[in-house]
Design a protein around this motif. Sequence first.
Motif, PDB file in Angstrom:
ATOM      1  N   PRO A  65     -76.129  11.783 -28.340  1.00  0.00           N
ATOM      2  CA  PRO A  65     -76.397  12.579 -29.549  1.00  0.00           C
ATOM      3  C   PRO A  65     -75.963  14.039 -29.420  1.00  0.00           C
ATOM      4  O   PRO A  65     -76.780  14.963 -29.520  1.00  0.00           O
ATOM      5  CB  PRO A  65     -77.917  12.451 -29.688  1.00  0.00           C
ATOM      6  N   TYR A  66     -74.676  14.232 -29.182  1.00  0.00           N
ATOM      7  CA  TYR A  66     -74.114  15.578 -29.097  1.00  0.00           C
ATOM      8  C   TYR A  66     -72.790  15.598 -29.847  1.00  0.00           C
ATOM      9  O   TYR A  66     -72.112  14.565 -29.970  1.00  0.00           O
ATOM     10  CB  TYR A  66     -73.885  15.992 -27.630  1.00  0.00           C
ATOM     11  N   ASP A  67     -72.398  16.761 -30.321  1.00  0.00           N
ATOM     12  CA  ASP A  67     -71.074  16.906 -30.916  1.00  0.00           C
ATOM     13  C   ASP A  67     -70.018  16.448 -29.906  1.00  0.00           C
ATOM     14  O   ASP A  67     -70.143  16.695 -28.698  1.00  0.00           O
ATOM     15  CB  ASP A  67     -70.822  18.367 -31.298  1.00  0.00           C
ATOM     16  N   HIS A  68     -68.967  15.814 -30.406  1.00  0.00           N
ATOM     17  CA  HIS A  68     -67.963  15.225 -29.521  1.00  0.00           C
ATOM     18  C   HIS A  68     -66.583  15.397 -30.151  1.00  0.00           C
ATOM     19  O   HIS A  68     -66.387  15.109 -31.327  1.00  0.00           O
ATOM     20  CB  HIS A  68     -68.280  13.735 -29.330  1.00  0.00           C
ATOM     21  N   VAL A  69     -65.626  15.854 -29.348  1.00  0.00           N
ATOM     22  CA  VAL A  69     -64.250  16.054 -29.809  1.00  0.00           C
ATOM     23  C   VAL A  69     -63.308  15.271 -28.899  1.00  0.00           C
ATOM     24  O   VAL A  69     -63.341  15.430 -27.681  1.00  0.00           O
ATOM     25  CB  VAL A  69     -63.845  17.541 -29.794  1.00  0.00           C
ATOM     26  N   ALA A  70     -62.474  14.420 -29.493  1.00  0.00           N
ATOM     27  CA  ALA A  70     -61.499  13.653 -28.719  1.00  0.00           C
ATOM     28  C   ALA A  70     -60.404  13.159 -29.650  1.00  0.00           C
ATOM     29  O   ALA A  70     -60.570  13.139 -30.866  1.00  0.00           O
ATOM     30  CB  ALA A  70     -62.166  12.464 -28.023  1.00  0.00           C
ATOM     31  N   PRO A 123     -76.661  16.873 -38.104  1.00  0.00           N
ATOM     32  CA  PRO A 123     -76.559  15.873 -37.032  1.00  0.00           C
ATOM     33  C   PRO A 123     -75.291  16.073 -36.209  1.00  0.00           C
ATOM     34  O   PRO A 123     -74.343  16.717 -36.658  1.00  0.00           O
ATOM     35  CB  PRO A 123     -76.529  14.549 -37.798  1.00  0.00           C
ATOM     36  N   PRO A 124     -75.251  15.513 -34.997  1.00  0.00           N
ATOM     37  CA  PRO A 124     -74.045  15.638 -34.162  1.00  0.00           C
ATOM     38  C   PRO A 124     -72.815  15.090 -34.875  1.00  0.00           C
ATOM     39  O   PRO A 124     -72.885  14.097 -35.601  1.00  0.00           O
ATOM     40  CB  PRO A 124     -74.392  14.792 -32.930  1.00  0.00           C
ATOM     41  N   GLN A 125     -71.700  15.746 -34.644  1.00  0.00           N
ATOM     42  CA  GLN A 125     -70.452  15.345 -35.292  1.00  0.00           C
ATOM     43  C   GLN A 125     -69.497  14.695 -34.300  1.00  0.00           C
ATOM     44  O   GLN A 125     -69.403  15.103 -33.138  1.00  0.00           O
ATOM     45  CB  GLN A 125     -69.767  16.561 -35.914  1.00  0.00           C
ATOM     46  N   GLU A 126     -68.781  13.690 -34.761  1.00  0.00           N
ATOM     47  CA  GLU A 126     -67.740  13.019 -33.986  1.00  0.00           C
ATOM     48  C   GLU A 126     -66.407  13.414 -34.613  1.00  0.00           C
ATOM     49  O   GLU A 126     -66.057  12.971 -35.706  1.00  0.00           O
ATOM     50  CB  GLU A 126     -67.938  11.504 -34.044  1.00  0.00           C
ATOM     51  N   ILE A 127     -65.643  14.288 -33.927  1.00  0.00           N
ATOM     52  CA  ILE A 127     -64.415  14.840 -34.492  1.00  0.00           C
ATOM     53  C   ILE A 127     -63.199  14.248 -33.768  1.00  0.00           C
ATOM     54  O   ILE A 127     -63.129  14.269 -32.535  1.00  0.00           O
ATOM     55  CB  ILE A 127     -64.380  16.380 -34.370  1.00  0.00           C
ATOM     56  N   ARG A 128     -62.255  13.731 -34.549  1.00  0.00           N
ATOM     57  CA  ARG A 128     -61.004  13.244 -33.993  1.00  0.00           C
ATOM     58  C   ARG A 128     -59.940  14.330 -34.102  1.00  0.00           C
ATOM     59  O   ARG A 128     -59.554  14.732 -35.198  1.00  0.00           O
ATOM     60  CB  ARG A 128     -60.527  12.004 -34.759  1.00  0.00           C
ATOM     61  N   ALA A 129     -59.478  14.810 -32.979  1.00  0.00           N
ATOM     62  CA  ALA A 129     -58.381  15.774 -32.965  1.00  0.00           C
ATOM     63  C   ALA A 129     -57.059  15.033 -33.129  1.00  0.00           C
ATOM     64  O   ALA A 129     -56.963  13.820 -32.919  1.00  0.00           O
ATOM     65  CB  ALA A 129     -58.388  16.569 -31.665  1.00  0.00           C
TER      66      ALA A 129
END
Length: 336
Positions: free
Chosen positions: A154-159, A317-323
């Motif tokens: 449950p944390y922001d994530h960038v990949a 809420p935590p965000q799931e970001i696609r770079a």
Amino acid sequence: MRPRLKDVAERAGVSIKTVSNVVNGYPHVSADTRARVEAAIQQLQYRPNLSARSLRQGRSGVIALAVPDLAIPYFAELAKGVIAAADRRGWTVLIDQTEGDRAKERLVVSGIRAQLIDGLLFSPLALTAADLVGRSDRTPMVLLGERTGRDRAPYDHVAIDNVAAAKEATAHLIELGRRRIAAIGAQRTASGATARLRLRGYRQALSAAGLPEHAVAHVADFDRADGAAAMASLLAAPEPPDAVFCFNDTLALGALRTLLSRGLRVPEDVALVGFDDIEDGRYSTPTLSTVSPDKSQIAEVAADLLAARLSGRPAGPPQEIRAGHRFVPRESTLGR
């Protein structure tokens, strides 16, 4: 005496609040006023007292970046992007190297450096979602790198989308007419999330084209030596590959060395693709076709997410970001 905010205000003929607004980059200052303040700052050689500002804000002005291995060029280049993004926000970056070791990664998230840092950008290899869910330290954290769908915390994530990127790289080789396409970089370890995602993309591309999996070479590490050794094992097979997808550029550079030392031509005999678009691949002979993750975007988005968590405002809420990513064809597949 060291010039103060008050001295700048008097020199520019404005209020202390206006000088503060200019120093802190607030947009609602007229161009003329901003120019006068900046001229006064230059004339007086005023420098903000960052220690006092941090003390007032209850912040250190320092963030940490924890990555597995700075000897891997991708992480060194990513760190450069993070430092640039942090500098634009007035932050200093403390860099930690975990070597993908579980104990070291647990130390990173345990809060042992909580008094030193305001936030953490972390690329874990060994820790699981359960390890991160159970974290007691409240220092804001943004995750970088590959996490599978089962392994989200449950944390922001960038990949980037590693499956899609690997599929594009393999499809490029298929489009060139290659049919014996091998892969280098599979890993059996629990920390091999990157390898598993890229292997999935490789297999999806072959399946979509109706081609069999020619050969998959496993490695312990994503380095040149492992790439060279894996390439040697593939060439020793009764039917060597006519193309190879390597799961990162350092593996590909090692593989390239083996191919050239055996007198094989790249790409005429064996086409070669890497992943990460590190600088070395742009200057190898031949230059290396590769997947190029948008490392600047990864760094910038991660810094934005961390800044939102540090702002004190509800960040949601935590965000799931696609770079983003793109495939860059070069000489190792197209020739000169």
